[in-house]
Motif scaffolding. Sequence first.
Motif, PDB file in Angstrom:
ATOM      1  N   ASP A  18      14.836 -64.212 -62.283  1.00  0.00           N
ATOM      2  CA  ASP A  18      14.411 -63.754 -60.964  1.00  0.00           C
ATOM      3  C   ASP A  18      14.214 -64.942 -60.032  1.00  0.00           C
ATOM      4  O   ASP A  18      13.153 -65.541 -59.975  1.00  0.00           O
ATOM      5  N   MET A  19      15.238 -65.280 -59.277  1.00  0.00           N
ATOM      6  CA  MET A  19      15.171 -66.475 -58.427  1.00  0.00           C
ATOM      7  C   MET A  19      14.286 -66.287 -57.203  1.00  0.00           C
ATOM      8  O   MET A  19      14.018 -67.237 -56.476  1.00  0.00           O
ATOM      9  N   ASP A  37      26.623 -54.247 -72.729  1.00  0.00           N
ATOM     10  CA  ASP A  37      25.750 -53.801 -73.808  1.00  0.00           C
ATOM     11  C   ASP A  37      24.708 -54.854 -74.177  1.00  0.00           C
ATOM     12  O   ASP A  37      23.573 -54.515 -74.497  1.00  0.00           O
ATOM     13  N   ASP A  38      25.119 -56.103 -74.176  1.00  0.00           N
ATOM     14  CA  ASP A  38      24.232 -57.136 -74.705  1.00  0.00           C
ATOM     15  C   ASP A  38      24.017 -58.295 -73.739  1.00  0.00           C
ATOM     16  O   ASP A  38      23.627 -59.372 -74.125  1.00  0.00           O
ATOM     17  N   PHE A  39      24.330 -58.060 -72.460  1.00  0.00           N
ATOM     18  CA  PHE A  39      24.073 -59.145 -71.506  1.00  0.00           C
ATOM     19  C   PHE A  39      23.772 -58.595 -70.115  1.00  0.00           C
ATOM     20  O   PHE A  39      24.127 -57.468 -69.769  1.00  0.00           O
ATOM     21  N   VAL A  40      23.094 -59.437 -69.345  1.00  0.00           N
ATOM     22  CA  VAL A  40      22.929 -59.249 -67.902  1.00  0.00           C
ATOM     23  C   VAL A  40      23.171 -60.607 -67.284  1.00  0.00           C
ATOM     24  O   VAL A  40      22.700 -61.628 -67.803  1.00  0.00           O
ATOM     25  N   PRO A  94      16.577 -54.999 -58.684  1.00  0.00           N
ATOM     26  CA  PRO A  94      17.489 -54.307 -59.612  1.00  0.00           C
ATOM     27  C   PRO A  94      17.938 -55.155 -60.808  1.00  0.00           C
ATOM     28  O   PRO A  94      18.058 -54.623 -61.914  1.00  0.00           O
ATOM     29  N   VAL A  95      18.199 -56.435 -60.606  1.00  0.00           N
ATOM     30  CA  VAL A  95      18.640 -57.279 -61.723  1.00  0.00           C
ATOM     31  C   VAL A  95      17.591 -57.274 -62.830  1.00  0.00           C
ATOM     32  O   VAL A  95      17.900 -57.191 -64.016  1.00  0.00           O
ATOM     33  N   LEU A 153      17.664 -56.161 -66.711  1.00  0.00           N
ATOM     34  CA  LEU A 153      17.256 -57.081 -67.775  1.00  0.00           C
ATOM     35  C   LEU A 153      16.219 -56.439 -68.682  1.00  0.00           C
ATOM     36  O   LEU A 153      16.270 -56.561 -69.913  1.00  0.00           O
ATOM     37  N   ARG A 154      15.282 -55.734 -68.091  1.00  0.00           N
ATOM     38  CA  ARG A 154      14.247 -55.059 -68.881  1.00  0.00           C
ATOM     39  C   ARG A 154      14.865 -54.009 -69.804  1.00  0.00           C
ATOM     40  O   ARG A 154      14.478 -53.893 -70.976  1.00  0.00           O
TER      41      ARG A 154
END
Lengths: 364, 364, 364
Positions: free
Chosen positions: A177-178, A202-205, A340-341, A345-346
């Motif tokens: 979160d920049m 599936d396994d990344f953001v 939203p990012v 991530l959550r």
Amino acid sequence: MENELHQISDHSVCAAQIDLRRVRTNPDFWYPVAWSRELGREKAIDVRFAGRHIVVVRPRSGVPYALDGLCAHRQVLLAKGEAHGDLLSCIAHGLKYNRDGQCVSPNVSAEAQCLRLRTWACREKDGLIFVFMGDQSLADKTPFPDFPRVRDRSYRTRRFGQVVNCHYSFMHENLMDMNHQVLHSRLVGKMKPRFLGMDHGDDFVEARYTFARTGGKQPLSEALIYGQRRRDGRDFAYRDVMTIRTQYPYQSLRIETQGIEDPVMELWISYLPQDREELTNRVFGLLSIKRLKVPFLLDIAWPIVVAFTERVFSEDREIVELEQAAWKDLGGDHNQEVFPVIKQLRDLLRRCGQMPKSAEEADP
Amino acid sequence: MENELHQISDHSVCAAQIDLRRVRTNPDFWYPVAWSRELGREKAIDVRFAGRHIVVVRPRSGVPYALDGLCAHRQVLLAKGEAHGDLLSCIAHGLKYNRDGQCVSPNVSAEAQCLRLRTWACREKDGLIFVFMGDQSLADKTPFPDFPRVRDRSYRTRRFGQVVNCHYSFMHENLMDMNHQVLHSRLVGKMKPRFLGMDHGDDFVEARYTFARTGGKQPLSEALIYGQRRRDGRDFAYRDVMTIRTQYPYQSLRIETQGIEDPVMELWISYLPQDREELTNRVFGLLSIKRLKVPFLLDIAWPIVVAFTERVFSEDREIVELEQAAWKDLGGDHNQEVFPVIKQLRDLLRRCGQMPKSAEEADP
Amino acid sequence: MENELHQISDHSVCAAQIDLRRVRTNPDFWYPVAWSRELGREKAIDVRFAGRHIVVVRPRSGVPYALDGLCAHRQVLLAKGEAHGDLLSCIAHGLKYNRDGQCVSPNVSAEAQCLRLRTWACREKDGLIFVFMGDQSLADKTPFPDFPRVRDRSYRTRRFGQVVNCHYSFMHENLMDMNHQVLHSRLVGKMKPRFLGMDHGDDFVEARYTFARTGGKQPLSEALIYGQRRRDGRDFAYRDVMTIRTQYPYQSLRIETQGIEDPVMELWISYLPQDREELTNRVFGLLSIKRLKVPFLLDIAWPIVVAFTERVFSEDREIVELEQAAWKDLGGDHNQEVFPVIKQLRDLLRRCGQMPKSAEEADP
């Protein structure tokens, strides 16, 4: 049919209700547990994975091995003992274990031969010692993390890490979160992040940002990492792209700049849960910075880079520890996420982690 | 008939399942609670037995007495108050109690006369103050511990003791299991214990060992206790017999050597549970060493004996506290005992101690 | 009919059974939470009321305001942030809140506009900042405490207060029960209190005492407060009347002396529960002492007054913290109160306070 749909909806409600700060680290990955330099020949060290003691032994010859960290006899901490040759002996009664976890001290008592310790897959690479704490049959099939910049001589790498008193999920969120750049404004001046977009699977953001300086002077330390910025209009702002990625369970951050092929900076980071509740984690970070045209300049300036990154890290630590303290105080997660990012991530961290187990299920 | 058998078997399973580290000290014995030198005339001290505060008072004349340690009025710690003549007064409101625990301060309020403290049988002997914390009608019938070497001028006695952060059962096991000599190898050189045999009965377990030196030099401090050993073959090894006995709830250790009638060393030791969970104990130890042919030699060398025993004690303390820490960490006892004597000892401590009571039953 | 009676009796049994040390502070009153001098212009401070964080902000212009103390976004402690103009910004992501608790940072994310903090009524008077933590619709109708001596130039006022590790009820009892004067006998000599009588109503208990010196010399510090006492028979004793009143939730103490209209001393005191269990309280005390005939004498002697009151306070603190420690140790209240005034006071504190809520009901 209707029932099935109902179940799915029930499940998703349920998944959403699970407190992210109780989600446990998925053990079916390779995790760094120590720096190679921490473990000399014929030495043993104690590390913890989610409360479990693991002893890592570097025998007289050959690669390190990892065993359960408490003696099978009376649960004395094995890292207090001594490594001789290939064996590890317990400080209390001298019981000796080999790298298969077998007790080989029949002299104490015939029954001692029945004592065994669990073994854990263990590898060493690029100055880090890793263990695999999940289903041991999956260890060899599981991708091993790579960070080629560490071996690339056109980069210099800083190894850093400390114990931070928070759940690892706070670490992931904080790095991605920049908008929290406001926190570092005293160090880096006023930087306005512009969110460029994200990807997820599936396994990344992955999130991408660029930055414009809205006030303050660029500090020398930052210039060393990003390169110096001329104050000539558009070119000054939005020239760099920062890509932050959680590829579960690891995290990376890359800064690329217009017209240069290689990233100017690359960070790889992993979080090791310390206690059973995973409310404390140990950070293992590799920060690789591209050497300048005059390569030794970076070496000369290295102390400034170190001090700068330490201070950024320490500001971040204060925030994530405050967040963790509030979670404890309030007895659960009351976050109202607006970005939203971070929501993505959550979801990822919930999906890829392990569901919390109740105290009764705990196997020690 | 079948049912009865079934019940017996059920009971034994149940008894075996009780976590030894939760078994409470049996209060129907005399326990040392303080050294005589700790309690001056017209002074009061606070001691704890399994979390219960007891105030021990030495009045102006006569023997000490013991009362519940918290004022009946508002539970202020009575040892903070003052002893005047035969009475003890509370620091907060000046309520005075006599040795029968009766409040004798009608001036504060007529109702104060109804206030009473429980009294506890109390005796003083050989520099130790004892209380009897069980059924008070049993106090006089209960054998009082004796340690005649303390009064024998051919011995010199060291009184020692500290608070150790573990359940008393770890203390008993540690002293009786001579396989832990490996722990002290830096202090005493390599000593190989040979188990000679054991005895056990309803209320005791006794183990006998002899030792052979397999490496290292005999330290001076040990020579002072055991006598010097010549390096002439068989005679060097296995000349001493060490007998360790738990006579519930006390423990003793005796070293006898060939051709000498009296033991060269005798140790008597008692463990006082401090907190309600009994995970901390205070040690009261009497270590009596036979004087040499030139008696004052032992006095000259006494500081060495003291330093040696302190270091052995401190190494033992580290182990039992690690064992206790592991028990807390794992949430229960995971010992896999391999040594028959210790198995007997564990049964004894379970049998003679009191079963854990649940939090609800606790009477404060 | 019979059933109804039975219910009433059940209820009173139940009320009497509630542990006084679990009764919570009634929030429907104005409580001091900070000294005015603690909060500069454009500053924010964190205070706690029964575990809840409150941030009090003094904006660039106008009166202070109070908001929930944790950021609505990620619960970071808002007092770590900065006040600019009328707004408070969070240290982590820079979210800004106005005095209505509304987030006014749409630049971070449009969703951030939905974030709100609860507001709490806040007033400042005579160097103290108060908040109203109960039903906000009652704030304006609730009487605001007054202590006119603070503004009376014929008095000098000492502001004091510390965090004391006990439930506020111990504080009330300690101040009202003058039998505890024995505690201060080293400071004030032997003073025998004589209970003159009491009054009580729905929301107050008042006790009146007089004193006779039975031993020791009157210390200078006490003479400064009470006036000097001549050693001439009856006149020496029982000339002063001390009135102690708990007017829920505040407490006051007044000393009047024969033939003088104004009190020679007046104390107003309030207790702010700090933690969720209210086993710690912060004291805000105003001690007003009448100036002597030569007014500046009191100023010269002020350091002595300060030292004297500090020592009395510190002796009292020891007792109430011992009482609280015993309560924790015993797992509940075992007081056997013998003094009728204190029994009345205990009923008052139970009646006016809030019943303990179970952990499940807790709203954070």
